[in-house]
Design an enzyme around this catalytic site. Structure first.
Site, short mmCIF file in Angstrom:
data_model
loop_
_atom_site.label_atom_id
_atom_site.label_comp_id
_atom_site.label_asym_id
_atom_site.label_seq_id
_atom_site.Cartn_x
_atom_site.Cartn_y
_atom_site.Cartn_z
N GLY A 56 0.95 -1.11 0.01
CA GLY A 56 0.14 -0.08 0.25
C GLY A 56 0.79 1.20 0.09
O GLY A 56 0.26 2.33 0.30
N ILE B 59 -6.97 -9.37 -11.69
CA ILE B 59 -7.48 -8.92 -12.96
C ILE B 59 -9.05 -8.97 -12.70
O ILE B 59 -9.91 -9.71 -12.41
CB ILE B 59 -7.01 -10.05 -14.14
CG1 ILE B 59 -5.75 -10.12 -14.20
CG2 ILE B 59 -7.95 -9.91 -15.32
CD1 ILE B 59 -5.20 -11.24 -15.15
N ASN C 192 -5.43 2.99 -12.64
CA ASN C 192 -4.11 1.91 -12.28
C ASN C 192 -2.93 2.42 -12.50
O ASN C 192 -2.68 3.43 -13.28
CB ASN C 192 -4.48 0.73 -12.98
CG ASN C 192 -3.51 -0.39 -12.62
OD1 ASN C 192 -3.26 -0.51 -11.54
ND2 ASN C 192 -2.67 -0.98 -13.68
N HIS D 37 0.94 1.24 -13.28
CA HIS D 37 1.39 0.15 -13.69
C HIS D 37 2.98 0.59 -13.60
O HIS D 37 3.50 1.43 -14.17
CB HIS D 37 0.95 -0.44 -14.99
CG HIS D 37 1.72 -1.63 -15.49
ND1 HIS D 37 1.28 -2.93 -15.22
CD2 HIS D 37 2.84 -1.84 -16.54
CE1 HIS D 37 2.28 -3.76 -15.48
NE2 HIS D 37 2.94 -3.17 -16.38
N SER E 104 3.67 4.14 -15.49
CA SER E 104 2.36 4.74 -16.15
C SER E 104 1.06 4.66 -15.06
O SER E 104 0.63 3.63 -14.77
CB SER E 104 2.15 3.90 -17.41
OG SER E 104 3.43 3.56 -18.25
N LEU F 186 -6.12 -6.03 -20.32
CA LEU F 186 -5.31 -5.65 -19.15
C LEU F 186 -3.85 -4.91 -19.50
O LEU F 186 -3.36 -5.03 -20.63
CB LEU F 186 -4.51 -7.07 -18.82
CG LEU F 186 -3.47 -7.24 -17.57
CD1 LEU F 186 -4.38 -6.80 -16.41
CD2 LEU F 186 -3.01 -8.22 -17.73
N ASP F 187 -4.01 -3.63 -18.78
CA ASP F 187 -2.91 -2.84 -18.85
C ASP F 187 -2.68 -2.22 -20.40
O ASP F 187 -1.61 -1.64 -20.92
CB ASP F 187 -1.46 -3.46 -18.60
CG ASP F 187 -1.16 -3.76 -17.33
OD1 ASP F 187 -1.91 -3.15 -16.39
OD2 ASP F 187 -0.68 -4.81 -17.14
N GLU G 275 6.59 6.43 -8.88
CA GLU G 275 5.29 6.02 -8.75
C GLU G 275 4.36 7.00 -7.69
O GLU G 275 3.47 7.58 -7.77
CB GLU G 275 4.96 4.66 -8.44
CG GLU G 275 5.53 3.44 -9.55
CD GLU G 275 5.02 1.99 -9.10
OE1 GLU G 275 4.11 2.24 -8.47
OE2 GLU G 275 5.94 1.09 -9.32
N1 NHR Z 1 -8.17 -5.72 -14.86
C1 NHR Z 1 -8.60 -4.91 -16.25
N2 NHR Z 1 -9.54 -5.89 -16.78
N3 NHR Z 1 -7.73 -4.26 -16.90
C2 NHR Z 1 -6.68 -3.83 -16.35
O1 NHR Z 1 -5.78 -3.00 -17.04
C3 NHR Z 1 -6.13 -4.19 -14.95
C4 NHR Z 1 -7.25 -5.24 -14.41
C5 NHR Z 1 -6.76 -5.47 -12.91
C6 NHR Z 1 -5.61 -5.10 -12.32
C7 NHR Z 1 -3.51 -4.08 -12.41
C8 NHR Z 1 -2.35 -4.75 -13.08
C9 NHR Z 1 -0.96 -4.21 -12.94
O2 NHR Z 1 -0.77 -3.07 -13.14
C10 NHR Z 1 -4.67 -4.19 -13.01
C11 NHR Z 1 -5.02 -3.83 -14.38
C12 NHR Z 1 -3.03 -8.06 -11.69
C13 NHR Z 1 -2.41 -9.06 -12.58
C14 NHR Z 1 -2.55 -10.42 -12.62
O3 NHR Z 1 -1.98 -11.31 -13.41
C15 NHR Z 1 -1.88 -8.34 -13.83
C16 NHR Z 1 -1.98 -7.08 -13.95
C17 NHR Z 1 -2.46 -6.33 -13.13
C18 NHR Z 1 -2.92 -6.94 -11.95
N4 NHR Z 1 -3.25 -11.24 -11.68
C19 NHR Z 1 -3.40 -12.20 -11.21
C20 NHR Z 1 -4.75 -12.93 -11.43
O4 NHR Z 1 -5.04 -14.12 -11.76
C21 NHR Z 1 -3.00 -12.74 -9.90
C22 NHR Z 1 -1.66 -12.43 -9.53
C23 NHR Z 1 -1.17 -12.31 -7.89
O5 NHR Z 1 -2.10 -12.41 -7.28
O6 NHR Z 1 -0.08 -12.14 -7.82
O7 NHR Z 1 -5.83 -12.05 -11.21
O8 NHR Z 1 0.10 -4.81 -13.61
C1 GAR Z 2 3.76 -1.14 -7.45
O1 GAR Z 2 4.97 -1.07 -7.57
C2 GAR Z 2 2.63 -1.30 -8.53
O2 GAR Z 2 3.02 -0.47 -9.61
C3 GAR Z 2 2.53 -2.47 -8.68
O3 GAR Z 2 2.83 -3.08 -7.59
C4 GAR Z 2 3.45 -2.33 -6.58
C5 GAR Z 2 2.61 -1.94 -5.36
O4 GAR Z 2 3.07 -1.50 -4.31
N1 GAR Z 2 1.29 -3.00 -9.32
C6 GAR Z 2 1.12 -3.84 -10.15
O5 GAR Z 2 2.15 -4.65 -10.36
C7 GAR Z 2 -0.14 -4.09 -10.40
N2 GAR Z 2 -0.01 -5.52 -10.88
P1 GAR Z 2 2.31 -0.94 -3.14
O6 GAR Z 2 1.43 -1.81 -2.67
O7 GAR Z 2 3.51 -0.47 -2.22
O8 GAR Z 2 1.62 0.40 -3.94
#
Ligand code: NHR
Ligand code: GAR
Length: 213
Positions: free
Chosen positions: A12, A88, A103, A105, A132, A140-141, A170
């Site tokens: 967080g 996701i 979000n 990323h 970003s 996604l992203d 960030e």
């Molecule tokens: N959802 C959508 N539909 N679109 C996006 O752009 C999203 C989203 C949800 C989260 C953050 C994203 C990132 O910044 C985000 C963007 C989780 C995963 C993932 O693979 C990928 C990208 C992001 C967040 N999650 C796994 C899943 O099965 C679990 C991984 C884990 O728990 O460590 O959901 O990168």
């Molecule tokens: C941050 O680097 C964020 O950009 C990344 O995880 C970290 C969270 O840190 N997010 C992702 O990878 C989303 N898939 P935080 O909990 O200290 O903010």
């Protein structure tokens, strides 16, 4: 004043950067999908209402997203901020909040979507990496980009040193993006890009490695 809800999964620190930026907005709640998230204690310390919606307690993604949406809607937020949120989200959920879901990323999108971005940047040998803030769309992203920060990748970087350099940026750009949203200065063009009303300042050119001159 606009109201936001912040979604987290872990430490967080991005949430904290927003809480500590003294933005002209109300943080109505912080919601985590994991009761063990360190960020919950940080939010409580700031006097913010917290909720947990555990994804493991739901049969599938649609059921989790429905429960998450119900918690969010109870606070009637203008903006939902994903801050290290790791689940996701379904197309149905994203479309319901389209234009008010953002979000951060940890890469210079569209490079390195998905997970393990710092490791993949090191493997690819890029000389600039970064982060970003983007509006969330079903893919996604891939949503419209609001702001990016670039950092150099140094010869002796590890995943840890690189991720720390990115994280510091960030913590600068996320509060800025949230501020712009709350000031109604962001608009999404029909083309799917973001424009910012009335900006002045540096042209933003970055070179890495730097060029002697
Ligand atoms: N959802 C959508 N539909 N679109 C996006 O752009 C999203 C989203 C949800 C989260 C953050 C994203 C990132 O910044 C985000 C963007 C989780 C995963 C993932 O693979 C990928 C990208 C992001 C967040 N999650 C796994 C899943 O099965 C679990 C991984 C884990 O728990 O460590 O959901 O990168
Ligand atoms: C941050 O680097 C964020 O950009 C990344 O995880 C970290 C969270 O840190 N997010 C992702 O990878 C989303 N898939 P935080 O909990 O200290 O903010």
């Amino acid at each position: 004043m606009k109201k936001i809800v912040i979604l987290i999964s872990g430490r967080g620190s991005n949430m904290q950067s927003i809480l500590e930026a003294r933005l002209p907005l109300e943080v109505a709640a912080v919601i985590s999908n994991d009761a063990a998230a360190g960020g919950i204690a940080t939010a409580k310390k700031h006097g913010i209402v917290t909720r947990v919606v555990d994804h493991r307690a739901h049969a599938d993604r649609a059921a989790f997203d429905a429960a998450l949406g119900a918690e969010i809607d109870a606070f009637k937020p203008d903006l939902i901020v994903l801050a290290g949120f790791m689940r996701i989200l379904t197309t149905g959920f994203v479309n319901r909040y389209r234009g008010r879901l953002i979000n951060i990323h940890p890469s210079l999108l569209p490079a390195f979507t998905g997970l393990h971005t710092h490791r993949r940047a090191l493997e690819a040998g890029v000389k600039l990496h970064g982060c970003s803030v983007h509006f969330v769309t079903p893919e996604l992203d891939h949503g419209p980009i609001v702001i990016q920060a670039a950092v150099p990748v140094l010869a002796d970087d590890s995943e840890d040193t690189l991720s720390a350099r990115v994280l510091a940026q960030e913590h600068r750009i996320y509060p800025q993006a949230v501020r712009w949203f709350c000031e109604d200065r962001l608009s999404i063009t029909p083309h799917g890009t973001v424009t910012l009303k009335a900006v002045r300042g540096a042209d933003g050119v970055l070179l890495s490695p730097a060029i002697d001159s």
